[in-house]
Design a protein around this motif. Structure first.
Motif, short mmCIF file in Angstrom:
data_model
loop_
_atom_site.label_atom_id
_atom_site.label_comp_id
_atom_site.label_asym_id
_atom_site.label_seq_id
_atom_site.Cartn_x
_atom_site.Cartn_y
_atom_site.Cartn_z
N VAL A 49 0.84 -1.20 0.00
CA VAL A 49 0.00 0.00 0.00
C VAL A 49 0.88 1.25 0.00
O VAL A 49 0.63 2.19 -0.77
CB VAL A 49 -0.96 0.00 1.21
N GLN A 50 1.91 1.27 0.83
CA GLN A 50 2.80 2.42 0.88
C GLN A 50 3.51 2.64 -0.45
O GLN A 50 3.63 3.77 -0.93
CB GLN A 50 3.82 2.26 2.00
N LEU A 51 3.99 1.56 -1.05
CA LEU A 51 4.66 1.67 -2.35
C LEU A 51 3.72 2.20 -3.42
O LEU A 51 4.08 3.10 -4.19
CB LEU A 51 5.23 0.31 -2.77
N LEU A 52 2.53 1.63 -3.48
CA LEU A 52 1.57 2.08 -4.49
C LEU A 52 1.13 3.53 -4.25
O LEU A 52 0.96 4.30 -5.19
CB LEU A 52 0.36 1.16 -4.53
N ALA A 53 0.97 3.90 -3.00
CA ALA A 53 0.59 5.29 -2.69
C ALA A 53 1.70 6.25 -3.13
O ALA A 53 1.42 7.31 -3.69
CB ALA A 53 0.31 5.45 -1.20
N ARG A 55 3.87 5.65 -5.58
CA ARG A 55 3.83 5.66 -7.05
C ARG A 55 2.67 6.51 -7.55
O ARG A 55 2.81 7.22 -8.54
CB ARG A 55 3.68 4.23 -7.58
N LEU A 56 1.55 6.41 -6.88
CA LEU A 56 0.38 7.20 -7.27
C LEU A 56 0.68 8.69 -7.15
O LEU A 56 0.35 9.48 -8.05
CB LEU A 56 -0.81 6.81 -6.39
N GLN A 57 1.36 9.08 -6.09
CA GLN A 57 1.73 10.48 -5.91
C GLN A 57 2.71 10.94 -6.99
O GLN A 57 2.55 12.03 -7.56
CB GLN A 57 2.34 10.69 -4.53
N LEU A 58 3.70 10.12 -7.29
CA LEU A 58 4.64 10.46 -8.37
C LEU A 58 3.92 10.57 -9.71
O LEU A 58 4.22 11.46 -10.51
CB LEU A 58 5.74 9.40 -8.46
N GLN A 59 2.97 9.68 -9.93
CA GLN A 59 2.22 9.71 -11.18
C GLN A 59 1.39 10.99 -11.28
O GLN A 59 1.28 11.57 -12.35
CB GLN A 59 1.32 8.46 -11.28
N GLU A 60 0.82 11.42 -10.17
CA GLU A 60 0.06 12.67 -10.17
C GLU A 60 0.97 13.84 -10.53
O GLU A 60 0.56 14.74 -11.26
CB GLU A 60 -0.60 12.89 -8.80
N GLU A 61 2.20 13.82 -10.02
CA GLU A 61 3.16 14.88 -10.35
C GLU A 61 3.51 14.85 -11.83
O GLU A 61 3.63 15.90 -12.47
CB GLU A 61 4.41 14.74 -9.48
N ASP A 149 -4.32 2.78 -13.29
CA ASP A 149 -3.86 1.44 -12.93
C ASP A 149 -3.37 1.39 -11.49
O ASP A 149 -3.76 0.50 -10.72
CB ASP A 149 -2.74 1.00 -13.89
N PHE A 150 -2.54 2.36 -11.10
CA PHE A 150 -2.05 2.40 -9.72
C PHE A 150 -3.22 2.57 -8.74
O PHE A 150 -3.26 1.93 -7.69
CB PHE A 150 -1.05 3.53 -9.51
N SER A 151 -4.15 3.42 -9.09
CA SER A 151 -5.29 3.68 -8.22
C SER A 151 -6.13 2.41 -8.06
O SER A 151 -6.59 2.08 -6.96
CB SER A 151 -6.15 4.81 -8.78
N SER A 152 -6.33 1.67 -9.15
CA SER A 152 -7.10 0.42 -9.08
C SER A 152 -6.40 -0.61 -8.21
O SER A 152 -7.04 -1.31 -7.42
CB SER A 152 -7.29 -0.16 -10.49
N ARG A 153 -5.08 -0.69 -8.36
CA ARG A 153 -4.33 -1.64 -7.54
C ARG A 153 -4.40 -1.26 -6.06
O ARG A 153 -4.50 -2.13 -5.19
CB ARG A 153 -2.89 -1.72 -8.02
N LEU A 154 -4.38 0.02 -5.79
CA LEU A 154 -4.50 0.50 -4.41
C LEU A 154 -5.89 0.17 -3.86
O LEU A 154 -6.02 -0.27 -2.71
CB LEU A 154 -4.24 2.00 -4.36
N ASP A 155 -6.91 0.32 -4.68
CA ASP A 155 -8.27 -0.05 -4.28
C ASP A 155 -8.37 -1.54 -3.96
O ASP A 155 -9.01 -1.94 -2.99
CB ASP A 155 -9.28 0.32 -5.36
#
Length: 164
Positions: A49-53, A55-61, A149-155
């Motif tokens: 979860v921490q890793l995906l979160a 990655r999600l933040q980096l992707q948003e940037e 994709d990252f968001s779905s995996r986090l879900d």
């Protein structure tokens, strides 16, 4: 619960508690083993979860950066289009101009030639910007797909944590 199990196991092994049957001991060991498995699963899921979160933040940037670049390209295209239209209007007015004094005709023709050269230079620049805009639009779509994709995996991980 783990502490209680460990305390009971320690008491049995040290001989301080009541004598337990082999069945009780096996059940206790199985319970502790199950708890250890559950803890390892939760810890592993927490790390994912921490890793995906992250990655999600980096992707948003990345999406924000590409969006800004796309916006800049679109603004530059708008500037080029306006500049071209202004030059075309100036050329049209200059060509329609009458009653130009003889001593100013050469200067006038030189000015029109200069505007035509400037207009010719704007075409490739606008085309280059449109290619850049197209490339950035495709990149933005790709980055948004990655974010989804990252968001779905986090879900999915969140749902896995909620399951009993």
């Amino acid at each position: 619960l783990i502490c209680v199990g460990v305390a009971a196991l320690a008491a049995v092994l040290s001989g301080q508690g009541t004598t337990a049957s082999d069945g009780d001991m096996r059940a206790l060991v199985a319970e502790i083993s199950g708890l250890r498995t559950d803890l390892n699963r939760v810890a592993g899921t927490g790390i994912r979860v921490q890793l995906l979160a992250g990655r999600l933040q980096l992707q948003e940037e990345r999406i924000l950066t590409v969006s800004r670049q796309l916006n800049d390209a679109q603004n530059q295209i708008a500037g080029e289009v306006q500049g071209r239209a202004r030059i075309e209007a100036d050329i049209a007015r200059s060509e329609e101009a009458q009653n130009i004094p003889v001593d100013k005709r050469e200067e006038h023709e030189s000015h029109v030639k200069h505007m035509r050269r400037e207009l010719a230079l704007r075409g490739p620049r606008e085309q280059q910007l449109r290619l850049q805009e197209s490339s950035l639009s495709a990149l933005l779509a790709e980055e948004q797909t990655r974010w989804t994709d990252f968001s779905s995996r986090l879900d999915e991980l969140e749902r896995a944590l909620v399951r009993p």
